[in-house]
Design a protein around this motif. Structure first.
Motif, PDB file in Angstrom:
ATOM      1  N   ALA A 163      17.110 -62.309   5.415  1.00  0.00           N
ATOM      2  CA  ALA A 163      16.583 -62.680   6.732  1.00  0.00           C
ATOM      3  C   ALA A 163      15.073 -62.482   6.782  1.00  0.00           C
ATOM      4  N   LEU A 164      14.595 -61.421   6.143  1.00  0.00           N
ATOM      5  CA  LEU A 164      13.158 -61.171   6.059  1.00  0.00           C
ATOM      6  C   LEU A 164      12.466 -62.312   5.314  1.00  0.00           C
ATOM      7  N   ALA A 165      13.086 -62.769   4.227  1.00  0.00           N
ATOM      8  CA  ALA A 165      12.515 -63.872   3.449  1.00  0.00           C
ATOM      9  C   ALA A 165      12.483 -65.163   4.266  1.00  0.00           C
ATOM     10  N   ILE A 166      13.588 -65.479   4.938  1.00  0.00           N
ATOM     11  CA  ILE A 166      13.658 -66.705   5.729  1.00  0.00           C
ATOM     12  C   ILE A 166      12.683 -66.647   6.900  1.00  0.00           C
ATOM     13  N   GLY A 167      12.567 -65.471   7.528  1.00  0.00           N
ATOM     14  CA  GLY A 167      11.610 -65.316   8.619  1.00  0.00           C
ATOM     15  C   GLY A 167      10.186 -65.577   8.169  1.00  0.00           C
ATOM     16  N   ILE A 214      -1.565 -68.339   2.834  1.00  0.00           N
ATOM     17  CA  ILE A 214      -0.620 -69.216   3.523  1.00  0.00           C
ATOM     18  C   ILE A 214       0.459 -69.699   2.560  1.00  0.00           C
ATOM     19  N   ALA A 215       0.060 -70.104   1.342  1.00  0.00           N
ATOM     20  CA  ALA A 215       1.015 -70.616   0.356  1.00  0.00           C
ATOM     21  C   ALA A 215       1.882 -69.507  -0.226  1.00  0.00           C
ATOM     22  N   VAL A 216       1.282 -68.385  -0.564  1.00  0.00           N
ATOM     23  CA  VAL A 216       2.038 -67.284  -1.172  1.00  0.00           C
ATOM     24  C   VAL A 216       3.078 -66.731  -0.195  1.00  0.00           C
ATOM     25  N   GLY A 217       2.746 -66.698   1.082  1.00  0.00           N
ATOM     26  CA  GLY A 217       3.650 -66.142   2.081  1.00  0.00           C
ATOM     27  C   GLY A 217       4.920 -66.931   2.293  1.00  0.00           C
ATOM     28  N   VAL A 218       4.907 -68.229   1.944  1.00  0.00           N
ATOM     29  CA  VAL A 218       6.121 -69.037   2.099  1.00  0.00           C
ATOM     30  C   VAL A 218       6.838 -69.264   0.778  1.00  0.00           C
ATOM     31  N   SER A 219       6.318 -68.734  -0.315  1.00  0.00           N
ATOM     32  CA  SER A 219       6.883 -69.052  -1.628  1.00  0.00           C
ATOM     33  C   SER A 219       7.198 -67.808  -2.456  1.00  0.00           C
ATOM     34  N   VAL A 264      14.519 -62.492  -1.995  1.00  0.00           N
ATOM     35  CA  VAL A 264      15.886 -62.985  -2.212  1.00  0.00           C
ATOM     36  C   VAL A 264      16.424 -62.478  -3.542  1.00  0.00           C
ATOM     37  N   ALA A 265      15.594 -62.490  -4.583  1.00  0.00           N
ATOM     38  CA  ALA A 265      16.032 -61.976  -5.883  1.00  0.00           C
ATOM     39  C   ALA A 265      16.425 -60.493  -5.773  1.00  0.00           C
ATOM     40  N   ALA A 266      15.655 -59.726  -5.008  1.00  0.00           N
ATOM     41  CA  ALA A 266      15.967 -58.304  -4.838  1.00  0.00           C
ATOM     42  C   ALA A 266      17.284 -58.101  -4.108  1.00  0.00           C
ATOM     43  N   SER A 267      17.632 -59.010  -3.189  1.00  0.00           N
ATOM     44  CA  SER A 267      18.876 -58.851  -2.414  1.00  0.00           C
ATOM     45  C   SER A 267      20.128 -58.947  -3.276  1.00  0.00           C
ATOM     46  N   LEU A 268      20.022 -59.595  -4.430  1.00  0.00           N
ATOM     47  CA  LEU A 268      21.192 -59.773  -5.288  1.00  0.00           C
ATOM     48  C   LEU A 268      21.708 -58.444  -5.836  1.00  0.00           C
ATOM     49  N   PHE A 269      20.849 -57.442  -5.937  1.00  0.00           N
ATOM     50  CA  PHE A 269      21.290 -56.127  -6.418  1.00  0.00           C
ATOM     51  C   PHE A 269      22.389 -55.571  -5.527  1.00  0.00           C
ATOM     52  N   TRP A 270      22.230 -55.712  -4.203  1.00  0.00           N
ATOM     53  CA  TRP A 270      23.232 -55.197  -3.269  1.00  0.00           C
ATOM     54  C   TRP A 270      24.410 -56.149  -3.135  1.00  0.00           C
ATOM     55  N   LEU A 271      24.152 -57.430  -3.176  1.00  0.00           N
ATOM     56  CA  LEU A 271      25.235 -58.389  -3.026  1.00  0.00           C
ATOM     57  C   LEU A 271      26.244 -58.283  -4.163  1.00  0.00           C
ATOM     58  N   ARG A 272      25.790 -58.007  -5.366  1.00  0.00           N
ATOM     59  CA  ARG A 272      26.696 -57.889  -6.508  1.00  0.00           C
ATOM     60  C   ARG A 272      27.634 -56.692  -6.380  1.00  0.00           C
ATOM     61  N   ARG A 273      27.301 -55.741  -5.519  1.00  0.00           N
ATOM     62  CA  ARG A 273      28.137 -54.542  -5.341  1.00  0.00           C
ATOM     63  C   ARG A 273      29.206 -54.730  -4.268  1.00  0.00           C
ATOM     64  N   TYR A 274      29.149 -55.840  -3.551  1.00  0.00           N
ATOM     65  CA  TYR A 274      30.181 -56.151  -2.555  1.00  0.00           C
ATOM     66  C   TYR A 274      31.482 -56.466  -3.277  1.00  0.00           C
ATOM     67  N   ALA A 275      32.601 -55.849  -2.838  1.00  0.00           N
ATOM     68  CA  ALA A 275      33.860 -55.964  -3.580  1.00  0.00           C
ATOM     69  C   ALA A 275      34.990 -56.605  -2.790  1.00  0.00           C
TER      70      ALA A 275
END
Length: 434
Positions: A229-233, A397-402, A409-420
């Protein structure tokens, strides 16, 4: 229990309100403060964040209140009307001086966010009580995300056009009407759905929050979702700046937004098939990877190439659609499993914590983007005054949207992989394919 197509569509209409409210402030509130009211970028970021921070406290309370009330639907109507009115008023205040104008916006945004908490939390709690069938919940979320995509596309694409043609007060009134249509639609569309009949959990709110926090699957899912959500925001906050300073084609903001949201209308049913065949967790992982890749391609906006930016937005939108379908379908699975095992209703508390985290993430996104602009030396301005931005601000401006969203999002995968908890017991699955 399979639900009728009419109920699925009726429930999904609430996404007209959630999609609109989740999109337009993130898209236009920060530019309204910095480029129309003359508020410094750093201060504007704080003004956008503080009312949302209040919701972090309020949303679990709203969930607890709706749990104890025994009904959810009335909250949709009364809170939704309040959201529509306060949103319209937020853009109809004084234009100067910047301190007074910014303070007025912050207060109205606080009132609007408060009302929205009492709409969003009961709304998100309803799927766990409307059916115990995990596949039926996925179908509900497919409808919901499809309507969400339409709402985001409609509000995000047209609101900037209304601002350009008629000004911010007219845009506030226009968006208020959209919010009202969504809330009334969801209220009327879910008539006849019986309450779950579970007993509300006893004990203090703090006790219930501890029990919810002890649920490992919920915790892992929540952390992954809030980071995304932080990334999309951050992406949403940057669209207007990209269109205004990097891609100077007419209606660039509208085209960018359509390229981001439009693919969701096509790929959302495909993501549903992925969930039914491979599971929600697997689908969430894949769609997250696509979202990260798409975000990274938005670095092409630095070159000023409109076609490259639109393609990057389209790839990002494909991933975004999945990252909305899967977590929204997984949340009622977790909350419903807790209710099934405990025999008590903490669903409102679960969804209250969830929406608090989502609200915070979406609010922190513009705040993070504002910080990136501040570090890049972005210069604020007032309506009708042209300001030449330094090269460092254009890079920011460019770095903030990319790059920044892609890393998140890549960092979020660490927690998502632990969902069982990917599937529920066999008796809760659909038997008729409904």
């Amino acid at each position: 229990m399979a639900l009728s197509a009419g109920v699925r569509r009726g429930y999904a209409l609430g996404s007209v309100a959630t999609g609109t409210f989740g999109t337009v402030p993130g898209l236009l509130l920060l530019p309204y403060l910095t480029d129309d009211l003359g508020v410094a970028a750093g201060v504007a970021g704080v003004l956008v964040l503080v009312p949302k921070g209040w919701d972090v406290v309020l949303n679990p309370i709203a969930g607890r209140i709706s749990d104890r009330s025994g009904v959810r639907r009335p909250f949709l109507l009364y809170a939704g009307v309040a959201v529509a009115v306060t949103f319209a008023l937020m853009f109809a205040g004084p234009q100067a001086p910047p301190a007074l104008a910014g303070g007025y916006v912050a207060l109205l945004f606080l009132a609007c966010a408060t009302a929205y908490a009492f709409f969003q939390v009961p709304y998100n709690a309803m799927p766990a009580e409307m059916t115990t069938d995990v596949d039926e919940r996925t179908r509900m979320m497919t409808w919901r995300v499809a309507v969400l995509a339409v709402a985001i596309l409609l509000s995000g694409a047209t609101a900037p056009l209304v601002v350009e043609a008629f000004g911010y007060p007219a845009m506030g009134a226009y968006v208020g009407v959209l919010l009202l249509l969504g809330t009334v639609g969801a209220y009327l569309g879910t008539r006849g759905v019986p309450p779950a009949g579970r007993v509300a959990a006893s004990g203090s709110l703090a006790t219930q929050l501890r029990l919810v926090g002890a649920n490992a699957n919920f915790r892992h899912l929540l952390v992954a979702f809030i980071i995304q959500a932080l990334a999309i925001g951050s992406i949403l906050a940057g669209v207007t700046y990209v269109a205004g300073h990097l891609i100077t084609e007419p209606a660039a903001a509208t085209i960018l937004f359509a390229a981001f949201v439009g693919p969701a209308l096509l790929v959302t049913p495909l993501w549903e098939r992925v969930a039914l065949r491979h599971g929600k967790r697997a689908g969430y992982l894949v769609s997250s990877a696509v979202l990260a890749l798409g975000s990274l391609t938005l670095l092409s906006t630095a070159s000023g190439s409109a076609p490259a930016a639109y393609v990057g937005a389209g790839i990002t939108g494909i991933g975004y659609a999945g990252t909305q379908v899967f977590p929204l379908a997984m949340l009622p699975d977790v909350a419903g499993e807790d209710a099934r095992l405990s025999g008590v209703n903490r669903i409102g508390v679960f969804t209250g914590v969830w929406t608090a985290a989502e609200t915070l993430g979406l609010a922190l996104g513009p705040g993070l983007y504002a910080l990136i602009l501040q570090l890049g030396g972005y210069l604020p301005s007032t309506a009708g005054v042209e300001v030449t931005q330094p090269a460092s601000a254009l890079t920011a401006i460019a770095v903030g949207v990319s790059v920044v969203p892609a890393v998140l999002v890549a960092a979020s995968l660490f927690w998502l992989r632990r969902y069982a908890l990917d599937e529920h017991p066999a008796q809760e699955r659909s038997t008729d394919g409904g």
